[in-house]
Design an enzyme around this catalytic site. Structure first.
Site, mmCIF file in Angstrom:
data_model
loop_
_atom_site.group_PDB
_atom_site.id
_atom_site.type_symbol
_atom_site.label_atom_id
_atom_site.label_comp_id
_atom_site.label_asym_id
_atom_site.label_seq_id
_atom_site.Cartn_x
_atom_site.Cartn_y
_atom_site.Cartn_z
ATOM 1 N N HIS A 151 -51.000 -19.080 124.250
ATOM 2 C CA HIS A 151 -50.228 -17.875 123.910
ATOM 3 C C HIS A 151 -49.203 -18.137 122.800
ATOM 4 O O HIS A 151 -49.025 -17.322 121.897
ATOM 5 C CB HIS A 151 -49.522 -17.338 125.161
ATOM 6 C CG HIS A 151 -49.177 -15.893 125.092
ATOM 7 N ND1 HIS A 151 -49.055 -15.109 126.206
ATOM 8 C CD2 HIS A 151 -48.921 -15.072 124.044
ATOM 9 C CE1 HIS A 151 -48.748 -13.861 125.855
ATOM 10 N NE2 HIS A 151 -48.647 -13.824 124.535
ATOM 11 N N LYS B 166 -54.500 -15.379 128.254
ATOM 12 C CA LYS B 166 -53.755 -16.389 127.486
ATOM 13 C C LYS B 166 -52.950 -17.294 128.416
ATOM 14 O O LYS B 166 -52.451 -16.857 129.459
ATOM 15 C CB LYS B 166 -52.801 -15.716 126.498
ATOM 16 C CG LYS B 166 -53.443 -14.642 125.637
ATOM 17 C CD LYS B 166 -52.448 -14.028 124.654
ATOM 18 C CE LYS B 166 -52.989 -12.741 124.082
ATOM 19 N NZ LYS B 166 -52.821 -11.600 124.992
ATOM 20 N N TYR C 122 -48.286 -11.469 131.073
ATOM 21 C CA TYR C 122 -48.121 -10.015 131.197
ATOM 22 C C TYR C 122 -47.997 -9.561 132.650
ATOM 23 O O TYR C 122 -47.555 -8.442 132.910
ATOM 24 C CB TYR C 122 -49.306 -9.271 130.562
ATOM 25 C CG TYR C 122 -49.491 -9.476 129.078
ATOM 26 C CD1 TYR C 122 -48.534 -10.136 128.306
ATOM 27 C CD2 TYR C 122 -50.642 -9.018 128.443
ATOM 28 C CE1 TYR C 122 -48.718 -10.337 126.942
ATOM 29 C CE2 TYR C 122 -50.825 -9.206 127.085
ATOM 30 C CZ TYR C 122 -49.866 -9.873 126.336
ATOM 31 O OH TYR C 122 -50.065 -10.060 125.009
ATOM 32 N N ASP D 170 -57.427 -7.013 126.170
ATOM 33 C CA ASP D 170 -56.590 -8.199 125.942
ATOM 34 C C ASP D 170 -55.448 -8.223 126.949
ATOM 35 O O ASP D 170 -54.655 -7.291 127.022
ATOM 36 C CB ASP D 170 -56.026 -8.136 124.511
ATOM 37 C CG ASP D 170 -55.139 -9.327 124.189
ATOM 38 O OD1 ASP D 170 -55.652 -10.307 123.630
ATOM 39 O OD2 ASP D 170 -53.925 -9.270 124.498
#
Length: 261
Positions: free
Chosen positions: A109, A78, A53, A48
């Protein structure tokens, strides 16, 4: 346990999502690459990540260099809320960074801040799915009523809702509401929201000769709730993956559920 024996949950589009995944939030740069490689080596087959990120390139490189076939790995990314209106550009950038032709799951997200923005964004995710850029689509951090808005507007149900979840956050009604709609519940931050020294968890852990953290992960799996622990420590990554040698009794499940109050 072989990969094929890991428990999965079916999603729309013939995808099967492993109930145990590996979270990569805050795992960036070489540490992120090393962590994903260690996770794949430990047996995880569900990774994931997210645009937000900043580690899609490292995740993609680790998958490529693991020696595993792309189709044997379930990969999620996401769409961040600040990319409303640039959905297609965002998924193309994700695919380029991940060095793959498709992801298995693409999530919104967070719900967009402007009221009414969720529905056009959701339509863009559905369009990406229809173009095979992602096998299936879902949401993250959505309430049940926000999910209902999407279903009512498009007659398309998100495959997954990824939310904070743990024994202390357990809510039977929320769990049932997702199940009733055919939305898979996926929990993140399973340990951050848990008291791993809780007597219930330590008693059950001792009974199975495992750690309280392993009990928390197994509790998710036995509920058929997807869980994505994260770590950059190889030993902890390995231990978190080692949750298929035991299962919890119905009584133990009820005792852990009760931690949610």
């Amino acid at each position: 346990m072989t990969t094929a024996e890991q428990p999965t949950v079916p999603l729309a589009g013939d995808a099967r999502m492993p109930l145990l995944g590996f979270g990569t939030w805050l795992a960036t740069g070489e540490a992120g690459y090393d962590a994903v490689l260690a996770a794949l080596d430990a047996g995880y087959r569900h990774i994931d990540t997210a645009t937000m990120y900043g580690n899609e390139r490292e995740v993609g490189r680790a998958i490529k260099e693991s020696g595993l076939r792309r189709e044997d790995i379930f990969l999620t990314t996401k769409l961040p809320p600040d990319r409303v209106g640039r959905e297609r550009q965002t998924i193309e950038a994700s695919l380029s960074a991940l060095d793959t032709d498709y992801v298995d799951l693409w999530l919104i997200h967070w719900p967009p801040s402007a009221a009414g923005d969720s529905i056009p964004v959701w339509r863009e995710l559905l369009a990406a799915r229809d173009e095979n850029l992602t096998r299936t689509v879902g949401v993250s951090n959505y309430s049940v009523s926000q999910i209902d808005e999407l279903i009512q507007a498009t007659e398309e149900t998100p495959a997954v809702n990824q939310i904070r979840w743990s024994p202390s956050l357990y809510d039977r009604r929320t769990h049932a509401a997702h199940r009733d709609r055919g939305v898979v519940l996926e929990g993140y931050s399973p340990f951050k929201a848990s008291d791993l020294s809780d007597p219930v968890l330590t008693r059950i852990a001792a009974a199975h000769d495992v750690s309280p953290a392993q009990v928390v992960l197994r509790w998710h799996i036995d509920h058929e709730i997807v869980v994505i622990p994260k770590s950059v420590t190889p030993e902890r990554i390995r231990v978190n993956a080692d949750v298929f040698r035991f299962s919890l009794t119905a009584e133990e499940m009820r005792d852990i559920d009760a931690l949610g109050g």
